[in-house]
Design a protein around this motif. Structure first.
Motif, PDB file in Angstrom:
ATOM      1  N   ARG A  30      94.365 -32.754  -5.332  1.00 27.20           N
ATOM      2  CA  ARG A  30      94.654 -33.829  -4.381  1.00 27.20           C
ATOM      3  C   ARG A  30      96.097 -34.286  -4.448  1.00 27.20           C
ATOM      4  O   ARG A  30      96.398 -35.460  -4.409  1.00 27.20           O
ATOM      5  N   LEU A 108     100.689 -30.222   9.939  1.00 32.33           N
ATOM      6  CA  LEU A 108      99.348 -29.686   9.774  1.00 32.33           C
ATOM      7  C   LEU A 108      98.260 -30.748   9.792  1.00 32.33           C
ATOM      8  O   LEU A 108      97.119 -30.463  10.095  1.00 32.33           O
ATOM      9  N   LYS A 109      98.611 -31.950   9.464  1.00 27.45           N
ATOM     10  CA  LYS A 109      97.659 -33.053   9.564  1.00 27.45           C
ATOM     11  C   LYS A 109      96.385 -32.810   8.779  1.00 27.45           C
ATOM     12  O   LYS A 109      95.297 -33.104   9.245  1.00 27.45           O
ATOM     13  N   ARG A 110      96.461 -32.208   7.626  1.00 28.60           N
ATOM     14  CA  ARG A 110      95.259 -32.151   6.807  1.00 28.60           C
ATOM     15  C   ARG A 110      95.617 -32.318   5.344  1.00 28.60           C
ATOM     16  O   ARG A 110      96.741 -32.100   4.946  1.00 28.60           O
ATOM     17  N   ARG A 111      94.619 -32.676   4.551  1.00 27.53           N
ATOM     18  CA  ARG A 111      94.885 -33.003   3.164  1.00 27.53           C
ATOM     19  C   ARG A 111      95.105 -31.750   2.338  1.00 27.53           C
ATOM     20  O   ARG A 111      95.942 -31.711   1.484  1.00 27.53           O
ATOM     21  N   HIS A 112      94.309 -30.709   2.603  1.00 28.02           N
ATOM     22  CA  HIS A 112      94.325 -29.567   1.683  1.00 28.02           C
ATOM     23  C   HIS A 112      95.238 -28.490   2.228  1.00 28.02           C
ATOM     24  O   HIS A 112      94.815 -27.643   2.989  1.00 28.02           O
ATOM     25  N   GLN A 113      96.487 -28.555   1.794  1.00 29.01           N
ATOM     26  CA  GLN A 113      97.442 -27.605   2.331  1.00 29.01           C
ATOM     27  C   GLN A 113      97.848 -26.577   1.300  1.00 29.01           C
ATOM     28  O   GLN A 113      98.681 -25.729   1.581  1.00 29.01           O
ATOM     29  N   TYR A 116      97.530 -23.072   2.422  1.00 30.78           N
ATOM     30  CA  TYR A 116      98.463 -22.735   3.497  1.00 30.78           C
ATOM     31  C   TYR A 116      99.776 -22.232   2.918  1.00 30.78           C
ATOM     32  O   TYR A 116     100.258 -21.147   3.270  1.00 30.78           O
ATOM     33  N   HIS A 157      94.168 -23.953  12.298  1.00 25.98           N
ATOM     34  CA  HIS A 157      93.675 -25.142  12.984  1.00 25.98           C
ATOM     35  C   HIS A 157      92.185 -24.928  13.224  1.00 25.98           C
ATOM     36  O   HIS A 157      91.764 -24.532  14.303  1.00 25.98           O
ATOM     37  N   LYS A 158      91.395 -25.223  12.213  1.00 29.28           N
ATOM     38  CA  LYS A 158      90.008 -24.747  12.242  1.00 29.28           C
ATOM     39  C   LYS A 158      89.187 -25.366  13.353  1.00 29.28           C
ATOM     40  O   LYS A 158      88.198 -24.816  13.795  1.00 29.28           O
ATOM     41  N   THR A 159      89.579 -26.567  13.784  1.00 33.54           N
ATOM     42  CA  THR A 159      88.752 -27.230  14.780  1.00 33.54           C
ATOM     43  C   THR A 159      89.156 -26.874  16.204  1.00 33.54           C
ATOM     44  O   THR A 159      88.546 -27.328  17.154  1.00 33.54           O
TER      45      THR A 159
END
Lengths: 523, 508
Positions: A30, A108-113, A116, A157-159
């Motif tokens: 995290r 990327l707008k996500r926590r788990h990068q 990536y 971008h999974k969604t």
């Protein structure tokens, strides 16, 4: 510190592999995305500096082997090598990865990068293996490593539906192209018993010999012999051509670039494409130079068709990402010109264009990413009046677009100049006969005509940004990390345009080192 | 002082950036721009004056470029791998153009004194054009020449596109792409020269040394490639179609620069590069140049006769005048007598004073009346006495009234044409009749005759020329008159370079 050249040549890749392996681990705790990106940047910078140390002497880094254009390659465990050619590509890959990594955290707008950045770094390692390969299997392994990482990155971008579609398309087409390439490589093994570039060269420098006891191969294909040898380079050309998105292998690329996240599109267009070129140059120049007369006109035709199709198709686009995708296809056509001409100066032009184009392309996509962090979409209408909403971003994008078109004094002009002049040089050289003079001059003319056409759609976006009035007057502040990446690309584009001597010298050295190797391979 | 040319360019560039970044309000922007534009103007005047007095410093070269025959020559290494250097220098051909550019930029800034839309970018673009055009006139290296040549397109395209008229988007892209494509053809010609002469160096001097030895076919192809690029900038028929739209849609300051100096780039390039570097090609294509020149002159003039829009009329008249310039060049190449070249250069300068003034006056009309449509005007001399006066004066100058600069040029060009082409000159002289016709008829319809109230035009809020517009016009008139009554000011410095160019052409 005394490190054996074997390990020293591998050091940049080892650093990146190490960092890339650690990143998912660290990311599991995290940690903030910015820190992960920072760690990745440190790894990339270390690899960058190590590579630079091979061509400039940096005090304290003398353990890195020193490379010259005509000197021997530094070979690492007989699998990988380091020459100025390889170093140029490595620097390009690392620079592009740097730009993409710097621009990514907020985008990327996500926590788990962690994954990536790890995928980006490992993909870069794969690209560096391709550039530094000494035989076809190493090249293929590097190609696959890089490709698999990018398949996953395309769907990050999974969604979003279009991201998954892009990943799927890319995976399928990429696998097919790899299959074609490995088939070609297997044929080489079957015919010569080896997979090194030397073996490939031997295949073609022995006229009408019985090799491997099974098939006769001949130097000249045009006297009607149907030989398996043709398949070798057609398959390799097709396999790498998919990677580079040459026409007629280009269709998937537009959808993939459009659907992937902006930063990944930048990585694909500026990194993966150059990896394909590294593979193409190595295979065709090291392996097939003896029979250049058989493939160079066909490559020239592909180059012209690619330039034309890429530029003409871009004229109709209203989505900026698709426009940039088609423009990247067209730019690949210009670079391919260098292979068709095949002189050291032409190759230097191609390599120079690879450098400048990577900065421009990565910069343009990163600018899109920066705009996207503030909700500005990718269609041209969304960018109306950008010059008032985000003046710096609009200026940077305008510079990249003008550089693509080849307007002096930007980087794109400098490299296009070298490319087109190499075509003219080859075309008017004494002793060049009819069809070849026509081909080379034709390449130059096709280049300038398509450059003029390209200005129409590049100017369209500039016009939308500067002349049209904005539909929303909300001023936009660009997020700092993406802004930094844009600044780096912008400065590089302007600086290389104004002072091209340094990069041009590097490209000339790289080209000469490649042709030194060509001379060695043919003997 | 060394490196004066670089200082001039850098001053303009720094000034341009400063105006864009710091010109927050219109008043700050315009005063800053005006003051900044005076620096290159002063330097250019100084350099021209020294050249006219014959005491200009020769500057320095960098081996193997010597810079012989040029003043203020400077040479900086740029891309050694390709033999490209930053080489600047002025001589009698380029110094007057250099000066004219700085003058027109200053006057353009002055004329646009009440610009309110994005003023910092507007004045910044004007100063940026200064950099680019000055660079073209001063360059003595082909690569550098091309870089500046293309650079002129960007600020102009923005000026047309952002501050232009109704059809500005179309005009801007047409201007940009058309001239860009033609310049690329010219670039191929440069590349051909570079490789064929085997000099591995892009400087004029070295390439010129090797160019005369090239084969006939090579020289013809090179000249044709170069000519396409230059002819589009002139512009001459049939490559002229970008000009009417670009001129008409451009803001007045933009038209001033476009007509005053950008058009001259083509002629200058032809004289400086096209003729000496492909001499056999030039000689071979003299008939083509003659035909194109006369075609431009007559075609443009006939179109002027049927124009309703005053600005469009002036734009087409520029095409006609540049046709005349090409005629002078062709005549000189045919005979080897520098008279035609001197006349052509004189015309370039004269047109550079007269045409901007005419465009400024069209701008005044458009601003005051809200229309440039001649049929909607009539008897304006009553309401706008000063505008009418200056329009008549400059119309007279444009048609070649003796005592004003254009007459000297026309006289020289026609004399050279008679010497070169014999009785064909009478076809070319039809231009004199046509130009008188369209200028006088337009002025008569617009300014004289009965004053007619028309509903489309608001005559009650018209105002005559303002002080800043008047200042610009007076300055331009002074130069037109000065060169008209004392042509020696210019012909003295033109003769030697013209002879040098013709020596290179004739020697082949």
């Amino acid at each position: 510190m005394n490190i054996s050249p074997d390990w020293a040549a591998l050091l940049p890749m080892l650093v990146l592999t190490g960092v890339g392996a650690l990143l998912p681990l660290i990311g599991a705790f995290r940690v903030r995305a910015g820190w992960l990106a920072g760690f990745a940047v440190i790894g990339l910078l270390v690899a960058f500096v190590l590579n630079i140390a091979t061509i400039w002497s940096i005090p304290g880094l003398d353990f890195m082997p020193h490379l010259t254009a005509s000197g021997p390659a530094v070979v690492s465990f007989e699998l990988l090598e380091l020459t100025p050619f390889v170093v140029l590509f490595d620097l390009v890959f690392i620079a592009v990865a740097l730009l993409v990594v710097i621009a990514s955290p907020k985008y990327l707008k996500r926590r788990h990068q962690g994954e990536y950045y790890s995928l980006l770094l490992l993909s870069t390692v794969g690209m560096m293996s391709v550039a530094g390969s000494r035989d076809l299997i190493t090249l293929f392994v590097g190609l696959e490593l890089s490709s698999f990482c990018t398949y996953a990155l395309a769907g990050f971008h999974k969604t979003r539906k279009d991201s998954s579609e892009a990943a799927m398309k890319y995976f399928l087409i990429g696998s097919i192209s790899s299959a074609l390439a490995i088939f070609g490589i297997s044929l080489v093994y079957g015919l010569t018993g080896g997979t090194t570039f030397d073996a490939l060269a031997t295949l073609w420098s022995n006229p009408l010999s019985t090799v491997g006891g099974t098939t006769t191969v001949g130097r000249s294909l045009l006297d009607g012999h149907f030989t398996i040898g043709v398949f070798v380079w057609v398959l390799l050309l097709a396999g790498f051509g998919y990677k580079i998105a040459l026409v007629p292998f280009h269709n998937y690329a537009v959808d993939v670039y459009e659907g992937s996240p902006d930063t990944v599109s930048g990585f694909l267009a500026a990194g993966s494409k150059q990896m394909g070129f590294a593979a193409l140059f190595k295979v065709f120049l090291l392996g097939l130079f003896a029979v250049k007369a058989n493939w160079d006109i066909m490559v020239a035709v592909i180059a012209v068709v690619t330039m034309v199709v890429g530029n003409v198709a871009a004229l109709r686009q209203t989505n900026i990402k698709r426009m940039l995708a088609y423009s990247s296809i067209a730019q690949a056509g210009y670079i391919l010109m260098a292979l068709a001409i095949g002189t050291p100066y032409a190759l230097a032009g191609g390599l120079f264009h690879i450098v400048t184009y990577s900065f421009m392309q990565a910069g343009a996509f990163v600018a899109l990413a920066a705009a996207a962090t503030w909700g500005i979409g990718e269609s041209m209408d969304d960018w109306k009046g950008m010059s008032k909403r985000a003046p710096f971003l609009a200026f940077a994008m305008a510079v990249f677009l003008l550089s693509f078109a080849g307007i002096p004094p930007l980087a794109g002009f400098a490299s296009k100049f070298v490319l087109f002049s190499s075509a003219i040089q080859a075309g008017i050289a004494p002793g060049v006969t009819g069809i070849y003079a026509f081909t080379y001059i034709g390449l130059a003319i096709a280049g300038i005509l398509t450059s003029a056409i390209s200005l129409v759609y590049y100017w369209r976006l500039i016009r939308v940004m500067y002349i049209e009035d904005e539909t929303e007057s909300r001023r936009v502040a660009v997020s700092s990390s993406a802004g930094i990446a844009v600044i780096i690309a912008l400065v590089a584009t302007i600086f290389i345009g104004l002072f091209p001597a340094a990069i041009l010298d590097l490209a000339l050295d790289a080209a000469r080192s490649m042709f030194t190797a060509v001379a060695l391979a043919g003997s | 002082m060394d490196n004066l040319i670089t200082i001039t360019l850098v001053a303009s560039l720094v000034g341009s950036v400063a105006v864009i970044l710091f010109g927050r309000t219109a008043s700050v922007a315009k005063w800053l721009a005006l003051l900044v534009s005076l620096v290159p103007l002063a330097l250019a005047t100084y350099m021209l004056a020294l050249i006219m007095m014959g005491s200009a410093p020769a500057g320095y070269g960098c081996a193997p470029v010597t810079g012989a025959g040029y003043a203020f020559h400077e040479c900086h290494s740029w891309i050694p791998a390709l033999g490209i250097n930053v080489i600047f220098g002025l001589d009698g051909l380029s110094a007057p153009m250099f000066f004219l550019t700085t003058l027109l930029v200053t006057l353009g800034i002055l004329f646009a004194w009440d610009e309110t839309k994005r003023p910092n970018q507007f004045f910044g673009m004007l100063l940026a054009i200064n950099v680019a055009v000055l660079g073209v006139f001063a360059s003595l290296d082909l690569f550098l020449f091309y870089v500046f040549w293309e650079l002129t397109l960007i600020p102009m395209a923005f000026l047309i596109g952002i501050w232009g008229g109704e059809r500005r988007r179309y005009a801007a892209i047409k201007f940009f792409v058309f001239t860009f494509a033609a310049s690329l053809v010219m670039l191929l010609g440069f590349m051909y020269l570079y490789f064929a002469t085997g000099q591995r160096n892009f400087s004029f001097e070295l390439i010129q040394a090797g160019a005369g030895a090239l084969g006939l076919t090579a020289q013809r192809i090179i000249f044709l490639a170069l000519f396409i690029g230059f002819a589009t900038k002139f512009p001459v028929v049939p490559l002229h179609t970008w000009l009417p739209d670009a001129h008409v849609e451009a803001p007045t300051a933009g038209s001033v620069i476009l007509a005053g100096v950008l058009l001259k780039l083509g002629a200058y390039g032809l004289i400086r590069i096209g003729l000496p570097l492909a001499p056999l090609g030039a000689k071979y294509f003299v008939p083509l140049m003659f035909v194109i020149a006369v075609l431009s002159m007559l075609y443009a003039s006939i179109i002027c006769l049927v124009q309703r829009d005053y600005k469009r009329l002036v734009a087409y008249s520029s095409i006609g005048t540049m046709g005349l310039v090409l005629l002078g060049i062709a005549a000189s190449v045919q005979t080897g007598n520098p008279l035609g070249l001197v006349g052509a250069n004189f015309m370039m300068l004269a047109h550079g004073f007269i045409s901007p003034a005419l465009f400024m006056l069209c701008g005044v009309l458009a601003h005051n009346l809200g229309t440039r449509d001649i049929p909607l005007m009539g008897g304006l001399a009553d309401r706008l006495p000063r505008t009418s006066f200056w329009m008549i004066v400059f119309s007279m100058a444009g048609l070649g009234l003796p005592g004003l600069a254009a007459f000297v040029a026309e006289f020289q060009i026609y004399s050279a044409t008679w010497q070169a082409f014999g009785w064909l000159v009478f076809i070319a002289m039809l231009y004199l009749i046509f130009s008188a016709a369209y200028y006088l008829w337009a002025a008569q319809r617009a300014f004289f005759g009965p004053f007619v109230e028309r509903p489309e035009v608001d005559y009650h809020h018209v105002y005559d020329v303002k002080w800043f517009e008047l200042a610009s016009l007076v300055i331009l008139f002074v130069f037109t008159l000065a060169y008209g009554v004392w042509p020696r000011l210019l012909t003295e410095i033109l003769e030697a370079p013209a002879r040098a160019v013709l020596a290179a052409v004739g020697g082949a």
